[in-house]
Every structure is written in structure tokens, then in C-alpha cells.
Design an enzyme around this catalytic site. Structure first.
Site, PDB file in Angstrom:
ATOM      1  N   ILE A 218     -41.447  -7.141 -25.072  1.00  0.00           N
ATOM      2  CA  ILE A 218     -40.661  -8.322 -25.437  1.00  0.00           C
ATOM      3  C   ILE A 218     -41.524  -9.276 -26.260  1.00  0.00           C
ATOM      4  O   ILE A 218     -41.023 -10.063 -27.052  1.00  0.00           O
ATOM      5  CB  ILE A 218     -40.090  -8.989 -24.166  1.00  0.00           C
ATOM      6  N   ASP A 219     -42.834  -9.165 -26.096  1.00  0.00           N
ATOM      7  CA  ASP A 219     -43.739 -10.071 -26.805  1.00  0.00           C
ATOM      8  C   ASP A 219     -43.946  -9.672 -28.265  1.00  0.00           C
ATOM      9  O   ASP A 219     -44.565 -10.407 -29.028  1.00  0.00           O
ATOM     10  CB  ASP A 219     -45.118 -10.097 -26.120  1.00  0.00           C
ATOM     11  N   MET A 262     -41.542 -16.548 -23.438  1.00  0.00           N
ATOM     12  CA  MET A 262     -42.572 -15.534 -23.231  1.00  0.00           C
ATOM     13  C   MET A 262     -43.373 -15.303 -24.502  1.00  0.00           C
ATOM     14  O   MET A 262     -42.932 -15.612 -25.602  1.00  0.00           O
ATOM     15  CB  MET A 262     -41.953 -14.238 -22.740  1.00  0.00           C
ATOM     16  N   TYR A 402     -37.760 -15.361 -17.361  1.00  0.00           N
ATOM     17  CA  TYR A 402     -37.256 -14.132 -16.751  1.00  0.00           C
ATOM     18  C   TYR A 402     -35.777 -13.906 -17.060  1.00  0.00           C
ATOM     19  O   TYR A 402     -35.312 -12.763 -17.077  1.00  0.00           O
ATOM     20  CB  TYR A 402     -37.515 -14.129 -15.243  1.00  0.00           C
ATOM     21  N   ARG A 405     -35.610 -11.873 -20.349  1.00  0.00           N
ATOM     22  CA  ARG A 405     -35.941 -10.445 -20.405  1.00  0.00           C
ATOM     23  C   ARG A 405     -35.099  -9.587 -19.457  1.00  0.00           C
ATOM     24  O   ARG A 405     -35.178  -8.365 -19.507  1.00  0.00           O
ATOM     25  CB  ARG A 405     -37.431 -10.219 -20.167  1.00  0.00           C
TER      26      ARG A 405
END
Ligand SMILES: Nc1ncnc2c1ncn2[C@@H]1O[C@H](COP(=O)(O)OP(=O)(O)O)[C@@H](O)[C@H]1O
Ligand SMILES: O=P(O)(O)OC[C@H]1O[C@](O)(COP(=O)(O)O)[C@@H](O)[C@@H]1O
Ligand SMILES: [Mg+2]
Length: 524
Positions: A218-219, A262, A402, A405
Site C-alpha cells: 500500500i506504501d 500510511m 487501517y 487498507r
């Protein structure tokens, strides 16, 4: 031939052409039988003009070139091959997901299962329960098209995930004992490192097992590839948090909305730029600086237009004094009466380390645990305005990390996941191994593991994308002209080859690690 993680399979051609190829099962198991690809009878494929990918098709890594620049690095184009190295009945595949959650994991699982079943007639597919450690500590989960039919509509991963637990020999023992011959490994930078070690051990044991990676993060911190799946979804979902922060902020006098997204540091290195920033900005923190991956914060900010200040790990900032963050906040509040700050979770970690002085902690995979920079910065801003009796402010802090994601992937990520999964299946069936399936300049490719694991992708703050963000928010860069000159020097590609705009990977030919004295391309 010696094979280790530094080994690169490289083919060179005219005018500086370089193919960074992926390994093939025939590299270490000679005389493997081949079979005609069952797709030739598939109505979906047989109408496609060139339905099998040409053996020489490759994709350039850099697409911005000069008239005289060398052709540069290429990767093998993904897709179905005329010949396959597995008979459909012989295939026993497994799928594992590792690391943090990411939108789209279930879609990738679904499409591997359906791709193997519908395109290649494979029906022995196992899910490994709960990440790498599931290979040796849990029962497997049988996967069929029926079982996975609806899973792309759900967030998370139906087969579970975990950090840590990578025991190479136990994992390869389990692969061998179960008779598994295709391993699909979905995960981020850590997972792909684990996959590379599994591939090496499989090869050392001489097993006919194809090891294929599908990059998840996700980063967006995996190099080479255009972007990772789930990223678009994350950026889209982040808009909801930013909107909420904006509504809260503009509804009160001197309202400030802080949103943490994030995007963590991805290691440590000695950054000369940071050393300079220390001198220029007249404050001190450690010369060890965290690299980072502030992509979600950067793209969410660019998408939103409500954000006044975006802080990412790659761009150092400071709080006090002239040109500092407090001064900017005050100015923006005076101008607009409210403001929104987006901060990536890995930003400003060195400032936190200074003020909190807590011990370094790591998660089970060895990733450094981060302190909550959102809470910290909110506290610092409140403290600053209270202490100086400058303004009464109202600050609301939102941490949607959270939530971002844990959702299912959006339409464009679903398409992307499908292509990645199908490419991985075609690659494994064609006998390729030790590769990650990835999008390079809009084309599906097979990338050798070591190119994926050798470095991490990060926002380049001397790149045009960061400049676009600075112009969009009109925020300070917190860097002086000398810092920028130094940063530019640091980011200069080592050869005359040009990087694309959002350049992130400075790997060049001539920097390829260990090369065999001569390399013969695999015949397939
Ligand atoms: N250098 C490494 N060698 C082998 N396995 C690794 C390595 N780094 C991480 N792993 C394993 O990969 C898995 C996922 O790693 P992690 O860093 O948690 O997530 P991600 O893959 O998303 O970056 C974990 O099971 C971890 O043990
Ligand atoms: O709380 P967890 O599960 O350790 O996850 C936190 C980390 O996971 C991520 O969402 C994804 O990281 P990975 O892709 O490396 O697993 C990071 O952004 C975040 O720092
Ligand atoms: Mg990671």
C-alpha cells in the site's frame, strides 16, 4: 553456474540494449519436456492476432530518452507462451499472502485460481494459511473457482497473512513434501526478499518448482514497477478522511484538521542532504535519516485540493523559527481561517525520536515500529499556540490508516490485480521462476527478484511530482537553495540515461551486480 541473490541473468544487444532477464527452470534442470499451450484452443485467445507473446518481446524501463542515449534496461514481456513446461494435470499450485493488508489481495488470489483453472485446466490449488509460517505450522486451504468466486468484493485476504516466521528450509521442505510445483507469493518488499530466498533454496535442491511473486504494498515502496495494486484505492479512500478534516476545520475559527496516512520509512541511510538541512535550518537531529514512502500522502494531497500542508518522510521539516512549520500554520490560519495537514506515518520520525527518546522497537518481520507522528504533531501545534497565546485554535486529528487498507479494491485496482495474477500464471506455466510480475511503463513484465528487493521506491523530492504538490498547496519546502542543489547532485543518474518524470529507481546498466562472463539466452 553460481547463483545467489546478486546473480543477474543479463542479455546485451545493439546500441546499449540490456535485458535483465528472469530465471527459467531449464537454467538448472536440462531436458525438461514441453507441451503446447492449452490456450491455443481457448476461444478467448485464439481470436487474438498475436495470442502468444513473442519470445523476443521486451519492455524498456526508461521511456524518456535522448537521440543518442543507449537503449537501456529492458524486462521480459509477460503473457502466454507457445510452449508450457507443465502438463495441466501435473500442476500443484499454492498461494500465500504475507505482510500488511492491502486492497486487492483477494482479487489477486481469485484471479490466480481462476486463471490456472480456466486457462490451463489446473485444479490442484492450495491456500497457505496465515503467511510464510503457514507452510509449516498450519493446514492448507483448498482453493477452487467456486470458493473464490465472490472474494474480490471483500477486504483483507481470505487465506490470512502474518509478519515474521520466514524459515526457508522448513518452507521448502513443506513445498517438497506436499509436491507443490508452483508457488505464488503475494507481498511487499519483505515478502519478495523471502520469495527470493525460497527460489534460491528450491534451485539449490534442483526442484521443478516455479516461484512467482506478485508485488503488494500500500506504501508503493517497491521499485521498478509503475505503482502497486491497492494504491489507487488507498488514495481514493483517503479523500474521505481529508474531506472530514476539512469540514471540521472550516466549521470553527482557526480550525486545523490533521490526517495521518500510511507510508512508512523504509530503512535508514546516511543522507548528505539531511546533514545540510541540519546546518541550514539551525536545529539538530540525528544524521541518520529515514528514507520513506510518502506516496499515499502525496497523491491524496494532489487529488484533494483541500490540503494546505503535506508532510512526507522524504522531505525533512522543522517546527520552530523562521520558515518553520509553526510560522506557516500561523500564516495560513490568518489568511484562510482554517487549514488541513496531511502527514505520512513515517514523516518526522527523527524529530519524534529526539523529543520522545524511546527505544527502537521492531515488528516480527524486522520493520521498525513507528511512533504516532499524527498525535505528536497535533500535540506540538496545540502546545505552540497555547504557550504563545497567539491564537485560539481548534485541532481535530483523524487517523484513518487501517480503514484505508482494509477495504476491497476499486475498479481500476481490480483490473490491475487481474492482469498481475494472469501474468504470473502465464509466467509460471511457461517455466519462468524467480520473478515478480509487474507493470513497467504500462506493460506487464517479469522482473527478476533482485531488482525488486535491492532498493525501495521513495518520493524523489527534486522530481517534478513533488514540485507539482508544492505548487498546488503553496507550502514551504523547508529546504534552502543549497539543500536543493545538494539533493539534485544526490539524485543525478550515474549515466547519461534519462529518468522518467516520477523517477524513482536509479539502477543503471553497468551497476548490475555479479554478471556471468558470458550469457546465453534461455531457449524457450
Ligand atoms: N530479508 C528477508 N528475508 C526473508 N524473509 C523476509 C525478509 N524480510 C521479510 N521477510 C518475511 O516476509 C514476510 C513479510 O514481510 P513484511 O516486512 O512484514 O511485509 P511486506 O512484505 O509487506 O513488506 C514476513 O513473513 C517476513 O518474515
Ligand atoms: O500494524 P501493521 O500491520 O504492522 O502495519 C503497519 C504497516 O503496514 C503497512 O500498511 C504496509 O506495510 P507492508 O506493505 O510493508 O506490510 C504500512 O503502511 C504500515 O506502516
Ligand atoms: Mg514492507
Amino acid at each position: 553456474m553460481e547463483h545467489d541473490s546478486n546473480f543477474m541473468k543479463v542479455v546485451t544487444g545493439d546500441a546499449g540494449y540490456v535485458l535483465e532477464d528472469v530465471p527459467h527452470l531449464t537454467d538448472y534442470i536440462p531436458d525438461l519436456p514441453t507441451y503446447p499451450n492449452p490456450l491455443r484452443f481457448n476461444p478467448a485467445y485464439s481470436v487474438v492476432k498475436q495470442y502468444f507473446v513473442h519470445v523476443d518481446d521486451t519492455v524498456p524501463q526508461k521511456i524518456v530518452v535522448h537521440k543518442d542515449s543507449p537503449r537501456g534496461v529492458h524486462f521480459r514481456r509477460a503473457g502466454p507462451r507457445q510452449k508450457v513446461y507443465f502438463n495441466s494435470d501435473e500442476v500443484h499450485a499454492c498461494i500465500v499472502t504475507c505482510g500488511g493488508l492491502c486492497p486487492g489481495l483477494n482479487t489477486v488470489i481469485r484471479e490466480i485460481v481462476c486463471g490456472l483453472y480456466h486457462m490451463y485446466g489446473v485444479n490442484k490449488i492450495l491456500g497457505i494459511d496465515g503467511g510464510y509460517r503457514g507452510f509449516y505450522s498450519k493446514n492448507t486451504i483448498p482453493l477452487t473457482p467456486k470458493v473464490v468466486n465472490d472474494i474480490h468484493k471483500r477486504g483483507g485476504t481470505i487465506i490470512g497473512t502474518s509478519r515474521g516466521g520466514h524459515d526457508t528450509s522448513k518452507i521448502v521442505d513443506s513445498i517438497q513434501d506436499r509436491g507443490i510445483n508452483q508457488v505464488y507469493i503475494i507481498g511487499g518488499d519483505g515478502t519478495q526478499k523471502g520469495a527470493a530466498v525460497i527460489y534460491e533454496e528450491v534451485r539449490r535442491r534442483g526442484l521443478k518448482v516455479a516461484v512467482a511473486g506478485i508485488p503488494k504494498t500500500i506504501d508503493n515502496d517497491i521499485p521498478v514497477i509503475d505503482k502497486s495494486f491497492g494504491f489507487d484505492t488507498a488514495v481514493e479512500e483517503a479523500q474521505r478522511a481529508i474531506n472530514a478534516a476539512h469540514v471540521e476545520a472550516e466549521s470553527t475559527e482557526n480550525g486545523i484538521g490533521v490526517v495521518k496516512l500510511m507510508g512508512r520509512y523504509s530503512g535508514k541511510f546516511l543522507n548528505p542532504l539531511f546533514g545540510l538541512a541540519v546546518t541550514e535550518c539551525k536545529f539538530f537531529f540525528s544524521i541518520l535519516r529515514f528514507t520513506g514512502a510518502g506516496f499515499i500522502a502525496m497523491y491524496a494531497t494532489l487529488a484533494s485540493r483541500d490540503v494546505d500542508l503535506c508532510l512526507i518522510p522524504e522531505s525533512p521539516f522543522y517546527l520552530e523559527g523562521e520558515g518553520g512549520l509553526f510560522e506557516f500554520v500561523e500564516k495560513r490560519l490568518k489568511e484562510n481561517g482554517h487549514m488541513v495537514i496531511v502527514i505520512a506515518e513515517g514523516a518526522g520520525q527523527e524529530l519524534l525520536a529526539e523529543s520522545l527518546q524511546s527505544a527502537d522497537q521492531k515488528d516480527a518481520s524486522g520493520n521498525k515500529l513507528l511512533r504516532d507522528v499524527g498525535l505528536w504533531i497535533s500535540h506540538k501545534i496545540k502546545e505552540h499556540f497555547a504557550k504563545n497565546h497567539k491564537m485560539d485554535i481548534t485541532l481535530k486529528y483523524i487517523d484513518p490508516t487501517y480503514m484505508i487498507r482494509a477495504i476491497p479494491s476499486n475498479a481500476s485496482d481490480n483490473v490491475y490485480c487481474t492482469l498481475l495474477a494472469q501474468s504470473a500464471v502465464h509466467g509460471a506455466m511457461a517455466g519462468y521462476t524467480g520473478f515478480t510480475s509487474g507493470l513497467v511503463n504500462g506493460r506487464q513484465t517479469y522482473i527478476p527478484f533482485n531488482r525488486i528487493t535491492e532498493k525501495q521506491n521513495m518520493v524523489v523530492i527534486t522530481d517534478r511530482m513533488w514540485a507539482r504538490l508544492l505548487s498546488s498547496t503553496n507550502q514551504p519546502s523547508f529546504l534552502g537553495p543549497k539543500d536543493l542543489a545538494e539533493a539534485k547532485k544526490q539524485e543525478e543518474p550515474p549515466t547519461g540515461l534519462l529518468d522518467g518524470e516520477n523517477c524513482k529507481d536509479h539502477h543503471q546498466p553497468g551497476n548490475l551486480g555479479k554478471l556471468p562472463a558470458s550469457y546465453e539466452p534461455t531457449a524457450n
